[in-house]
Design an enzyme around this catalytic site. Sequence first.
Site, PDB file in Angstrom:
ATOM      1  N   ARG A  85      29.364  44.669  46.096  1.00  0.00           N
ATOM      2  CA  ARG A  85      30.679  44.789  45.446  1.00  0.00           C
ATOM      3  C   ARG A  85      30.540  45.340  44.029  1.00  0.00           C
ATOM      4  NH1 ARG A  85      34.479  40.507  43.203  1.00  0.00           N
ATOM      5  NH2 ARG A  85      36.567  41.357  43.502  1.00  0.00           N
ATOM      6  N   HIS A  89      32.705  48.470  42.540  1.00  0.00           N
ATOM      7  CA  HIS A  89      33.567  48.342  41.362  1.00  0.00           C
ATOM      8  C   HIS A  89      33.075  49.212  40.210  1.00  0.00           C
ATOM      9  CE1 HIS A  89      36.240  44.672  42.278  1.00  0.00           C
ATOM     10  NE2 HIS A  89      35.801  45.174  43.409  1.00  0.00           N
ATOM     11  N   ASN A 117      38.024  41.922  38.185  1.00  0.00           N
ATOM     12  CA  ASN A 117      36.624  41.527  38.007  1.00  0.00           C
ATOM     13  C   ASN A 117      36.433  40.149  37.398  1.00  0.00           C
ATOM     14  OD1 ASN A 117      35.819  44.056  38.971  1.00  0.00           O
ATOM     15  ND2 ASN A 117      35.774  44.964  36.914  1.00  0.00           N
ATOM     16  N   HIS A 216      33.156  43.914  54.005  1.00  0.00           N
ATOM     17  CA  HIS A 216      33.673  42.546  54.075  1.00  0.00           C
ATOM     18  C   HIS A 216      33.107  41.772  55.259  1.00  0.00           C
ATOM     19  CE1 HIS A 216      37.447  43.527  51.437  1.00  0.00           C
ATOM     20  NE2 HIS A 216      36.323  43.473  50.751  1.00  0.00           N
TER      21      HIS A 216
END
Length: 351
Positions: A85, A89, A117, A216
Amino acid sequence: MDCKNISCWFISYLAFLTLFSKDLVSSFPSGNNYHGYNNGHGYGLTSNLDYRFYDRSCPRLQMIVKSGVWRAFKDDSRIAASLLRLHFHDCFVNGCDGSILLNDSEAFKGEKNARPNRNSVRGFEVIEDIKSDIESSCPLTVSCADIVALAAREAVVLTGGPFWPVPLGRRDSLTASEQAANTNLPSPFEPLENITAKFVTLGLDLKDVVVLSGAHTIGFAQCFVIKHRLFNFKGSGQPDPNLAASSSLLSKLKDTCPNVDSSDSKLAALDPASSVKFDNAYYVNLMNNIGLLDSDQTLMSDPTAAALVKSYSENPYLFSRDFAVSMVKMGNVGVMTGSDGVIRAKCGFPG
């Protein structure tokens, strides 16, 4: 092979990789450089990254990263999803430039405390530890942005997912933007149209949305992003009918995320069946209408996306191959190379 632990998954994965590698490599560009395009927004893909960029200047790089990720994973299995992740990001805010790692300074408010975040993105200390090990062997040679990209790959492999060659040579940003993070990062509450638009801005497409959402298959979500589906879906005062159809899952989620404010930061597995195993179960869940996030289940609302979900639910090999290709594509978004940017000595500081 009936695997009950990560060591077994990894051994099984290595056998799979022997069959998988030839076809996977053919999906990537030939030669050292990755040839892509720029979409006119300062993002897009670049032709300046090289699979063998550090072969001479830091030959032990990939082993150092692999060891650092493994050490962290032994202590905290959640870290694999967190490192993956972290790469997403980073790339979605002004490109894959390591900017997400920067602490706030007098000159800027960074990305760490942006809404998507804050109290959510993890793994900063793992990247910093790996960077410290690399600095001992190859001072001021390897960018933090490249470490993040490599760590994401190692995290996926460690949990049984595909290997992919990572083009290298990214440089680090000197600045970061809280505002850009708040604007550019997809939200779990957004409709598919909005999420896809954010991907397209970066030179990605709907297929990449579906493929990269497959991340996911590992990791957890904070309860506050799913509680509306458990207790008051669309203001009905009732749970989402899709989740209610699976009474055992709904009951488990309600136990994990009770309808009180104090549960907001508790964690629910994104894929309850195999939260630390990188597989295609995420897509099986979507086919059964039990994707955990709104942004997951909404993939079934679009015929093209739904067809891809169906394919990946039936063919784990296809998902592994396409995920690897999309990760390389995403990892080339908005990178700085050559004389642009810097090589940071510590990932949290621009100097």
